[in-house]
Write a protein that holds these residues in place. Structure first.
Motif, PDB file in Angstrom:
ATOM      1  N   GLY A  32       1.002  -1.208   0.061  1.00 30.86           N
ATOM      2  CA  GLY A  32      -0.076   0.026  -0.018  1.00 30.86           C
ATOM      3  C   GLY A  32       0.700   1.221  -0.051  1.00 30.86           C
ATOM      4  N   PHE A  33       2.249   1.241  -0.259  1.00 32.04           N
ATOM      5  CA  PHE A  33       2.900   2.414  -0.068  1.00 32.04           C
ATOM      6  C   PHE A  33       3.268   2.749  -1.458  1.00 32.04           C
ATOM      7  CE2 PHE A  33       3.731   0.028   3.862  1.00 32.04           C
ATOM      8  CZ  PHE A  33       3.742   1.036   4.822  1.00 32.04           C
ATOM      9  N   THR A  34       2.003   3.282  -2.195  1.00 31.98           N
ATOM     10  CA  THR A  34       2.133   3.276  -3.711  1.00 31.98           C
ATOM     11  C   THR A  34       3.097   4.606  -4.159  1.00 31.98           C
ATOM     12  OG1 THR A  34       0.081   4.498  -3.271  1.00 31.98           O
ATOM     13  CG2 THR A  34       0.099   2.013  -3.998  1.00 31.98           C
ATOM     14  N   SER A  35       3.338   5.567  -3.310  1.00 34.15           N
ATOM     15  CA  SER A  35       4.098   6.539  -3.284  1.00 34.15           C
ATOM     16  C   SER A  35       5.656   6.739  -3.283  1.00 34.15           C
ATOM     17  CB  SER A  35       3.594   7.996  -2.451  1.00 34.15           C
ATOM     18  OG  SER A  35       3.814   7.643  -1.236  1.00 34.15           O
ATOM     19  N   VAL A  36       6.078   5.371  -3.188  1.00 36.02           N
ATOM     20  CA  VAL A  36       7.704   5.056  -3.079  1.00 36.02           C
ATOM     21  C   VAL A  36       8.028   4.788  -4.538  1.00 36.02           C
ATOM     22  CG1 VAL A  36       9.002   3.530  -2.041  1.00 36.02           C
ATOM     23  CG2 VAL A  36       7.142   4.513  -0.869  1.00 36.02           C
ATOM     24  N   LYS A  37       9.238   5.336  -4.788  1.00 32.41           N
ATOM     25  CA  LYS A  37       9.804   5.124  -6.005  1.00 32.41           C
ATOM     26  C   LYS A  37      11.328   5.150  -5.806  1.00 32.41           C
ATOM     27  CE  LYS A  37       9.137   9.461  -8.282  1.00 32.41           C
ATOM     28  NZ  LYS A  37       8.884  10.334  -9.446  1.00 32.41           N
ATOM     29  N   ASN A  38      11.928   4.587  -7.042  1.00 37.28           N
ATOM     30  CA  ASN A  38      13.514   4.707  -7.050  1.00 37.28           C
ATOM     31  C   ASN A  38      14.249   4.030  -5.773  1.00 37.28           C
ATOM     32  OD1 ASN A  38      13.505   5.680  -9.514  1.00 37.28           O
ATOM     33  ND2 ASN A  38      13.472   7.940  -8.924  1.00 37.28           N
ATOM     34  N   VAL A  39      13.634   3.159  -5.346  1.00 36.74           N
ATOM     35  CA  VAL A  39      14.245   2.370  -4.317  1.00 36.74           C
ATOM     36  C   VAL A  39      15.754   1.581  -4.379  1.00 36.74           C
ATOM     37  CG1 VAL A  39      14.132   0.781  -2.447  1.00 36.74           C
ATOM     38  CG2 VAL A  39      11.895   1.869  -3.234  1.00 36.74           C
TER      39      VAL A  39
ATOM     40  N   MET B   1       1.925  18.506  -3.830  1.00 38.72           N
ATOM     41  CA  MET B   1       2.568  17.189  -3.493  1.00 38.72           C
ATOM     42  C   MET B   1       4.110  17.582  -3.613  1.00 38.72           C
ATOM     43  SD  MET B   1       1.024  14.470  -2.801  1.00 38.72           S
ATOM     44  CE  MET B   1       0.441  12.734  -3.006  1.00 38.72           C
ATOM     45  N   ALA B   2       4.916  17.219  -2.962  1.00 35.71           N
ATOM     46  CA  ALA B   2       6.342  17.217  -3.008  1.00 35.71           C
ATOM     47  C   ALA B   2       6.859  16.017  -2.941  1.00 35.71           C
ATOM     48  CB  ALA B   2       6.810  18.147  -1.877  1.00 35.71           C
ATOM     49  N   SER B   3       8.321  15.906  -3.458  1.00 38.43           N
ATOM     50  CA  SER B   3       8.944  14.905  -3.498  1.00 38.43           C
ATOM     51  C   SER B   3      10.214  14.583  -2.284  1.00 38.43           C
ATOM     52  CB  SER B   3       9.519  14.876  -5.041  1.00 38.43           C
ATOM     53  OG  SER B   3       9.571  13.680  -5.421  1.00 38.43           O
ATOM     54  N   ARG B  54       6.597  16.685   5.171  1.00 40.09           N
ATOM     55  CA  ARG B  54       7.794  15.910   5.650  1.00 40.09           C
ATOM     56  C   ARG B  54       6.985  14.743   6.867  1.00 40.09           C
ATOM     57  NH1 ARG B  54      13.356  16.978   6.280  1.00 40.09           N
ATOM     58  NH2 ARG B  54      13.132  18.377   4.833  1.00 40.09           N
ATOM     59  N   GLU B  55       5.836  15.404   7.670  1.00 42.80           N
ATOM     60  CA  GLU B  55       5.554  14.822   8.488  1.00 42.80           C
ATOM     61  C   GLU B  55       4.820  13.429   7.942  1.00 42.80           C
ATOM     62  OE1 GLU B  55       4.978  17.807   8.433  1.00 42.80           O
ATOM     63  OE2 GLU B  55       6.686  17.979  10.028  1.00 42.80           O
ATOM     64  N   GLU B  56       4.291  13.588   6.837  1.00 40.26           N
ATOM     65  CA  GLU B  56       3.657  12.269   6.004  1.00 40.26           C
ATOM     66  C   GLU B  56       4.673  11.477   5.763  1.00 40.26           C
ATOM     67  OE1 GLU B  56       0.870  13.389   2.986  1.00 40.26           O
ATOM     68  OE2 GLU B  56       1.246  11.400   1.992  1.00 40.26           O
ATOM     69  N   VAL B  57       5.874  11.740   5.192  1.00 39.28           N
ATOM     70  CA  VAL B  57       6.780  11.013   4.994  1.00 39.28           C
ATOM     71  C   VAL B  57       7.442  10.268   6.209  1.00 39.28           C
ATOM     72  CG1 VAL B  57       9.377  10.881   4.034  1.00 39.28           C
ATOM     73  CG2 VAL B  57       7.655  12.701   2.872  1.00 39.28           C
ATOM     74  N   GLU B  58       7.824  10.891   7.079  1.00 44.20           N
ATOM     75  CA  GLU B  58       8.074  10.344   8.413  1.00 44.20           C
ATOM     76  C   GLU B  58       7.155   9.238   8.793  1.00 44.20           C
ATOM     77  OE1 GLU B  58       9.762  12.544  12.192  1.00 44.20           O
ATOM     78  OE2 GLU B  58       9.632  13.661  10.543  1.00 44.20           O
ATOM     79  N   ARG B  59       5.876   9.494   8.954  1.00 43.76           N
ATOM     80  CA  ARG B  59       4.722   8.351   9.160  1.00 43.76           C
ATOM     81  C   ARG B  59       5.105   7.314   8.065  1.00 43.76           C
ATOM     82  NH1 ARG B  59       1.300  12.342   9.913  1.00 43.76           N
ATOM     83  NH2 ARG B  59       0.276  12.015   7.675  1.00 43.76           N
ATOM     84  N   GLU B  60       5.348   7.306   6.814  1.00 43.34           N
ATOM     85  CA  GLU B  60       5.430   6.167   6.154  1.00 43.34           C
ATOM     86  C   GLU B  60       6.589   5.556   6.287  1.00 43.34           C
ATOM     87  OE1 GLU B  60       4.735   6.374   1.917  1.00 43.34           O
ATOM     88  OE2 GLU B  60       2.489   7.291   2.142  1.00 43.34           O
ATOM     89  N   TYR B  79      17.125   7.517  10.004  1.00 42.90           N
ATOM     90  CA  TYR B  79      16.922   8.197   8.640  1.00 42.90           C
ATOM     91  C   TYR B  79      16.837   9.435   8.675  1.00 42.90           C
ATOM     92  CZ  TYR B  79      12.176   9.161  10.767  1.00 42.90           C
ATOM     93  OH  TYR B  79      11.313   9.646  11.652  1.00 42.90           O
ATOM     94  N   GLU B  80      16.858  10.033   7.524  1.00 43.13           N
ATOM     95  CA  GLU B  80      17.147  11.447   6.952  1.00 43.13           C
ATOM     96  C   GLU B  80      16.361  11.723   5.799  1.00 43.13           C
ATOM     97  OE1 GLU B  80      20.930  12.637   5.673  1.00 43.13           O
ATOM     98  OE2 GLU B  80      21.975  11.685   7.261  1.00 43.13           O
ATOM     99  N   ILE B  81      15.412  12.868   5.861  1.00 43.61           N
ATOM    100  CA  ILE B  81      14.486  13.119   4.861  1.00 43.61           C
ATOM    101  C   ILE B  81      15.010  14.335   4.324  1.00 43.61           C
ATOM    102  CG2 ILE B  81      12.313  13.956   4.255  1.00 43.61           C
ATOM    103  CD1 ILE B  81      11.379  12.254   7.009  1.00 43.61           C
ATOM    104  N   GLU B  82      15.196  14.599   2.848  1.00 45.28           N
ATOM    105  CA  GLU B  82      15.369  15.685   2.137  1.00 45.28           C
ATOM    106  C   GLU B  82      14.602  16.133   1.256  1.00 45.28           C
ATOM    107  OE1 GLU B  82      19.161  15.752  -0.559  1.00 45.28           O
ATOM    108  OE2 GLU B  82      19.608  14.795   1.033  1.00 45.28           O
ATOM    109  N   GLU B  83      13.926  17.189   1.211  1.00 48.64           N
ATOM    110  CA  GLU B  83      12.983  17.492   0.402  1.00 48.64           C
ATOM    111  C   GLU B  83      13.618  17.783  -1.217  1.00 48.64           C
ATOM    112  OE1 GLU B  83      10.074  20.462   1.386  1.00 48.64           O
ATOM    113  OE2 GLU B  83       9.144  20.527  -0.695  1.00 48.64           O
TER     114      GLU B  83
END
Lengths: 86, 86
Positions: A32-39, B1-3, B54-60, B79-83
């Protein structure tokens, strides 16, 4: 002599197929983590090295990378060196 | 939406035997790198995630870690998150 903590990150070069990355991405999508890419899945190698200086540690890492740690045809690497408190 | 670019480092917990680390250390010693010790081999997973924040990414990430990315009995992760710029 001082003690250094070395962290080496080894990743596949761009364009090289990464089967473990493909597998993780497929698992993510199926769960269900469909927004994940380029792993991409690389290696994270840590070690302690006793040496006289940071420069000596750097030389050792580069030599190890060349001799057995990294396959330059398909992989690239970066590293960080941190001096440990005695 | 952001990447967002996410970098996850997965390592064995302290005290858990790391056979790949033992193999790399043995190779190092045999090739003359005798000042190397405590070699540990972990995983370095990178991925891109599309999300509102970023919070949504963290949850995922936390959910993925729990569901399939990390085995909490023997592994731990950071982990590290970078916009990413569009």
């Amino acid at each position: 002599m001082a003690s250094f903590l070395v962290k080496v990150l080894i990743t596949y070069r761009k364009g090289i197929l990464d089967p473990q990355g493909v597998a993780v991405e497929k698992a993510a999508h199926q769960l269900g983590f469909t927004s994940v890419k380029n792993v991409r899945v690389g290696k994270y190698v840590t070690m302690e090295i006793e040496a006289e200086s940071r420069e000596e540690v750097e030389r050792e890492i580069k030599e190890m990378a060349k001799k057995f740690l990294v396959n330059p045809v398909i992989e690239e690497y970066t590293y960080e060196i941190e001096e440990l408190e005695e």
